[in-house]
Design a protein around this motif. Structure first.
Motif, short mmCIF file in Angstrom:
data_model
loop_
_atom_site.label_atom_id
_atom_site.label_comp_id
_atom_site.label_asym_id
_atom_site.label_seq_id
_atom_site.Cartn_x
_atom_site.Cartn_y
_atom_site.Cartn_z
N CYS A 126 -38.78 29.62 17.96
CA CYS A 126 -39.42 29.36 19.26
C CYS A 126 -39.04 30.47 20.22
CB CYS A 126 -38.89 28.05 19.85
SG CYS A 126 -39.13 26.63 18.82
N GLY A 127 -39.86 30.70 21.21
CA GLY A 127 -39.51 31.65 22.26
C GLY A 127 -38.32 31.14 23.06
N TRP A 128 -37.33 31.99 23.24
CA TRP A 128 -36.09 31.59 23.90
C TRP A 128 -36.36 31.07 25.32
CZ3 TRP A 128 -33.25 32.73 28.22
CH2 TRP A 128 -31.91 32.36 28.20
N ALA A 129 -37.20 31.79 26.07
CA ALA A 129 -37.44 31.40 27.46
C ALA A 129 -38.13 30.03 27.54
CB ALA A 129 -38.28 32.46 28.17
N ASP A 130 -38.96 29.72 26.56
CA ASP A 130 -39.65 28.42 26.57
C ASP A 130 -38.65 27.30 26.33
OD1 ASP A 130 -42.14 29.75 26.90
OD2 ASP A 130 -42.05 30.26 24.78
N VAL A 131 -37.70 27.54 25.44
CA VAL A 131 -36.64 26.56 25.20
C VAL A 131 -35.78 26.42 26.46
CG1 VAL A 131 -34.62 25.99 23.77
CG2 VAL A 131 -36.64 27.07 22.73
N TYR A 132 -35.50 27.54 27.09
CA TYR A 132 -34.74 27.53 28.34
C TYR A 132 -35.38 26.61 29.38
CZ TYR A 132 -33.13 29.04 32.93
OH TYR A 132 -32.66 29.05 34.22
N VAL A 151 -39.11 15.66 23.30
CA VAL A 151 -38.89 15.58 24.75
C VAL A 151 -39.51 16.75 25.49
CG1 VAL A 151 -36.82 14.17 24.61
CG2 VAL A 151 -36.60 16.65 24.57
N SER A 152 -39.67 17.87 24.80
CA SER A 152 -40.18 19.06 25.47
C SER A 152 -41.05 19.85 24.51
CB SER A 152 -39.00 19.93 25.94
OG SER A 152 -39.45 21.16 26.46
N CYS A 153 -42.16 20.36 25.01
CA CYS A 153 -42.99 21.25 24.19
C CYS A 153 -43.81 22.12 25.10
CB CYS A 153 -43.89 20.44 23.25
SG CYS A 153 -44.61 21.42 21.91
N SER A 154 -43.61 23.42 25.02
CA SER A 154 -44.42 24.36 25.77
C SER A 154 -44.49 25.66 25.00
CB SER A 154 -43.83 24.60 27.16
OG SER A 154 -42.57 25.22 27.08
N TRP A 155 -45.63 26.29 25.02
CA TRP A 155 -45.82 27.56 24.31
C TRP A 155 -45.29 27.46 22.88
CZ3 TRP A 155 -49.03 30.83 26.63
CH2 TRP A 155 -49.17 30.72 28.01
N ASN A 156 -45.61 26.35 22.24
CA ASN A 156 -45.25 26.11 20.82
C ASN A 156 -43.74 26.03 20.58
OD1 ASN A 156 -47.96 26.03 20.20
ND2 ASN A 156 -48.04 28.18 19.60
N ALA A 157 -42.99 25.82 21.61
CA ALA A 157 -41.54 25.64 21.46
C ALA A 157 -41.19 24.19 21.79
CB ALA A 157 -40.80 26.57 22.41
N ALA A 158 -40.65 23.48 20.81
CA ALA A 158 -40.37 22.06 21.03
C ALA A 158 -38.88 21.76 20.95
CB ALA A 158 -41.10 21.21 19.99
N ILE A 159 -38.46 20.79 21.77
CA ILE A 159 -37.12 20.22 21.68
C ILE A 159 -37.28 18.75 21.30
CG2 ILE A 159 -34.98 19.66 22.91
CD1 ILE A 159 -35.65 21.98 24.86
N ASP A 181 -43.75 24.18 17.27
CA ASP A 181 -44.61 23.01 17.13
C ASP A 181 -45.92 23.29 17.87
OD1 ASP A 181 -45.45 20.50 16.47
OD2 ASP A 181 -43.93 19.44 17.59
N THR A 182 -46.91 22.49 17.56
CA THR A 182 -48.17 22.56 18.32
C THR A 182 -48.05 21.64 19.51
OG1 THR A 182 -49.32 22.91 16.24
CG2 THR A 182 -50.65 22.30 18.14
N CYS A 183 -48.19 22.20 20.68
CA CYS A 183 -48.00 21.37 21.88
C CYS A 183 -49.32 20.74 22.31
CB CYS A 183 -47.45 22.20 23.03
SG CYS A 183 -45.82 22.87 22.68
#
Ligand SMILES: *[C@@H]1O[C@H](CO)[C@@H](O)[C@H](O)[C@H]1NC(C)=O
Length: 210
Positions: A110-116, A143-151, A208-210
């Protein structure tokens, strides 16, 4: 209705634990998603005031609050700092260390900034009500999903489990820290992994697909 959904997808998620978690090629989004339920304060600066029930990821919840209460997002995100300019500046301070963890492999970058942004939003939530997850093992909520980065956070107990938004944020931030599950070999840093915590629950960062 939410608990019906929970029951319906609990079974597929058990399959997910046994197959997809061990088989990196199986995409997590093929098994259905437990949406998270939030009670967000009508005024982000008054966490003990009136709340509004919202379902989805934190980004979906923010969008819904903004759509219904114009200006909500500005209040919610006020004071948040953008991601640091280099991973060395990223959080290497005292986050609780997971009992065990694994990076990449079955988990897609995942993109680091998106996880941030994902864990930064989680930290802004009121302490109560706490995140609660139905019986596991392998019962997971995104709980979180943006720009294909999920938590995600997953309950591996056979009964309900409750943790804190801060603990989930800590888990994602720990994985994203340099030297843990952060690939800083390219200008756009990547993160993926899973950290296991005492109490039988874990945090996953996965594309992930958001
Ligand atoms: C909320 O505000 C942040 C920061 O300005 C912005 O990046 C984001 O797109 C906004 N989200 C919504 C749903 O308006």
């Amino acid at each position: 209705m939410f608990s019906n959904i929970l029951l319906t997808i609990a079974a597929p998620l058990t399959v997910l634990t046994q197959t997809a978690y061990a088989a990196p090629q199986a995409p997590m989004d093929g098994y259905g998603v437990i949406d998270i339920h939030w009670d967000l304060p009508l005024d982000p600066n008054n966490p003990t005031g009136e709340t509004v029930p919202v379902t989805g990821t934190i980004q979906e919840a923010i969008a819904k609050m903004e759509a219904e209460h114009s200006g909500w997002n500005v209040s919610f995100t006020r004071g948040m700092s953008p991601p640091p300019a280099h991973p060395a500046a990223a959080s290497l301070y005292q986050l609780p260390k997971p009992e065990s963890y694994n990076c990449f492999g079955r988990w897609k970058p995942c993109g680091w900034a998106d996880v941030y942004w994902g864990y930064t939003y989680l930290r802004r939530l009121p302490a109560e009500p706490r995140p609660r997850n139905g019986p596991g093992p392998g019962n997971c909520g995104r709980v979180s999903c943006s720009w294909n980065a999920a938590i995600w956070w997953c309950n591996d107990n056979s009964e309900d489990y409750t943790t804190t938004w801060g603990a989930i944020a800590d888990g994602a931030e720990w994985l994203a820290a340099q030297g843990h599950c952060c690939d800083d070999s390219r200008p756009s840093w990547r993160v993926a992994g899973q950290g296991f915590y005492p109490g039988n629950w874990n945090v996953i960062v996965n594309a992930d697909t958001c």
